[in-house]
Design a protein around this motif. Structure first.
Motif, PDB file in Angstrom:
ATOM      1  N   ARG A 101      -1.774   6.198  13.575  1.00 23.00           N
ATOM      2  CA  ARG A 101      -2.697   6.100  12.437  1.00 23.00           C
ATOM      3  C   ARG A 101      -1.943   5.904  11.118  1.00 23.00           C
ATOM      4  O   ARG A 101      -2.334   5.081  10.281  1.00 23.00           O
ATOM      5  N   VAL A 102      -0.870   6.653  10.927  1.00 21.97           N
ATOM      6  CA  VAL A 102      -0.102   6.547   9.679  1.00 21.97           C
ATOM      7  C   VAL A 102       0.527   5.168   9.560  1.00 21.97           C
ATOM      8  O   VAL A 102       0.507   4.555   8.484  1.00 21.97           O
ATOM      9  N   TYR A 103       1.081   4.667  10.650  1.00 18.61           N
ATOM     10  CA  TYR A 103       1.683   3.328  10.634  1.00 18.61           C
ATOM     11  C   TYR A 103       0.636   2.270  10.298  1.00 18.61           C
ATOM     12  O   TYR A 103       0.838   1.433   9.403  1.00 18.61           O
ATOM     13  N   ALA A 104      -0.489   2.310  10.996  1.00 11.58           N
ATOM     14  CA  ALA A 104      -1.525   1.291  10.802  1.00 11.58           C
ATOM     15  C   ALA A 104      -2.098   1.345   9.384  1.00 11.58           C
ATOM     16  O   ALA A 104      -2.246   0.315   8.725  1.00 11.58           O
ATOM     17  N   ARG A 105      -2.416   2.539   8.907  1.00  6.66           N
ATOM     18  CA  ARG A 105      -2.980   2.666   7.564  1.00  6.66           C
ATOM     19  C   ARG A 105      -1.966   2.267   6.497  1.00  6.66           C
ATOM     20  O   ARG A 105      -2.317   1.633   5.500  1.00  6.66           O
ATOM     21  N   GLY A 106      -0.703   2.621   6.713  1.00  6.31           N
ATOM     22  CA  GLY A 106       0.325   2.297   5.728  1.00  6.31           C
ATOM     23  C   GLY A 106       0.577   0.811   5.613  1.00  6.31           C
ATOM     24  O   GLY A 106       0.650   0.263   4.502  1.00  6.31           O
ATOM     25  N   VAL A 107       0.708   0.131   6.738  1.00  6.19           N
ATOM     26  CA  VAL A 107       0.937  -1.319   6.721  1.00  6.19           C
ATOM     27  C   VAL A 107      -0.262  -2.030   6.115  1.00  6.19           C
ATOM     28  O   VAL A 107      -0.121  -2.939   5.291  1.00  6.19           O
ATOM     29  N   ARG A 108      -1.461  -1.613   6.494  1.00  2.79           N
ATOM     30  CA  ARG A 108      -2.678  -2.243   5.962  1.00  2.79           C
ATOM     31  C   ARG A 108      -2.774  -2.046   4.452  1.00  2.79           C
ATOM     32  O   ARG A 108      -3.142  -2.976   3.716  1.00  2.79           O
ATOM     33  N   ARG A 109      -2.455  -0.859   3.981  1.00  7.87           N
ATOM     34  CA  ARG A 109      -2.523  -0.575   2.550  1.00  7.87           C
ATOM     35  C   ARG A 109      -1.588  -1.497   1.767  1.00  7.87           C
ATOM     36  O   ARG A 109      -1.955  -2.027   0.711  1.00  7.87           O
ATOM     37  N   VAL A 110      -0.394  -1.718   2.290  1.00 10.18           N
ATOM     38  CA  VAL A 110       0.564  -2.597   1.612  1.00 10.18           C
ATOM     39  C   VAL A 110       0.092  -4.047   1.653  1.00 10.18           C
ATOM     40  O   VAL A 110       0.206  -4.780   0.670  1.00 10.18           O
TER      41      VAL A 110
END
Length: 259
Positions: A101-110
């Motif tokens: 979840r952290v990886y997916a949300r972080g990449v999407r946010r960037v």
């Protein structure tokens, strides 16, 4: 006599054979990083080698020594911009589900933050961008996924993130995603009793879209965010089931009596 004198020039050389010319070196005033830095300061939508050359006060040929063309230049700019954002993304230990979840949300946010670049790429470029990807792979491998499943999981997660971010950015740019407009046109041309399930589901989604204010970076409560979180939970649930099935098969094999 001086060998550079016209009378001695060519002595000792094979007739008709010119001495090899030294290949020109890199233009002394530029570097690859200078080209990238100049490109980052320009609008990606109108970025050209000539624009970079103009900003640097250099000749276009000097810039093309370091990059082959606009496509490579955009990849370099994107790699540096995204790497600067993502290389410090911390992927937590302990729960592989939370790591996903952290990886997916972080990449999407960037991707949403770097909107002008995100629409121009279809993959994660650059080694710096792969730092969180490597960390996520470590969490999946530690959780018991084999290398093939961990690799496929990373690819799937990244693909879903890219797709979701681009859908939001396209919708923001065109007021509505081009695919939605095309589906609406096709349904309008068909008899009203054709494709009833698609009509019902699509109508609900379109009504939600119309009541949501346009935004490049959706708030946690809006429909775009909810759609992404649902997609993310589908992935996590699927991976949990796959891991449980693999673990069960391994335990069954271990309990099987030897012949």
């Amino acid at each position: 006599m001086d060998s550079t004198h016209p009378a001695t020039r060519g002595v000792g050389q094979t007739p008709g054979h010119e001495p090899p010319r030294r290949r020109p070196g890199r233009p002394p005033r530029l570097s690859r990083q200078m080209v990238i830095d100049a490109a980052i300061a320009l609008d990606p939508g109108t970025l050209t080698l000539q624009a970079v050359a103009d900003r640097l006060g250099a000749d276009r040929k000097a810039v093309s020594y370091y990059v082959s063309g606009r496509e490579e230049l955009l990849e370099l700019v994107t790699a540096q911009a995204l790497a600067a954002e993502l290389e410090h993304l911390h992927i937590p230990e302990g729960s592989w589900q939370e790591a996903v979840r952290v990886y997916a949300r972080g990449v999407r946010r960037v991707l949403l933050r770097e909107a002008s670049l995100s629409l121009l790429i279809d993959r994660l470029p650059g080694a710096g961008v792969l730092v969180p990807a490597d960390a996520l792979l470590a969490r999946l491998l530690d959780a018991g996924f084999d290398e093939d499943r961990a690799s496929h999981a990373l690819t799937l997660i990244t693909r879903v993130v890219f797709s979701n971010a681009k859908d939001i950015l396209f919708a923001a740019r065109f007021a509505r995603h081009p695919t939605v407009t095309e589906v609406q046109r096709i349904l309008a041309e068909l008899p009203a009793d054709r494709l009833p399930h698609l009509r019902r589901v699509s109508a609900r989604q379109w009504s939600l879209d119309e009541t949501r204010p346009p935004s490049d970076t959706p708030s946690p409560g809006d429909a775009q965010e909810s759609t992404f979180e649902l997609e993310l939970e589908f992935i996590v649930a699927g991976l949990e089931r796959l891991r449980a099935r693999s673990t069960g098969a391994a335990n069954s094999t271990a309990r099987r009596p030897a012949n």
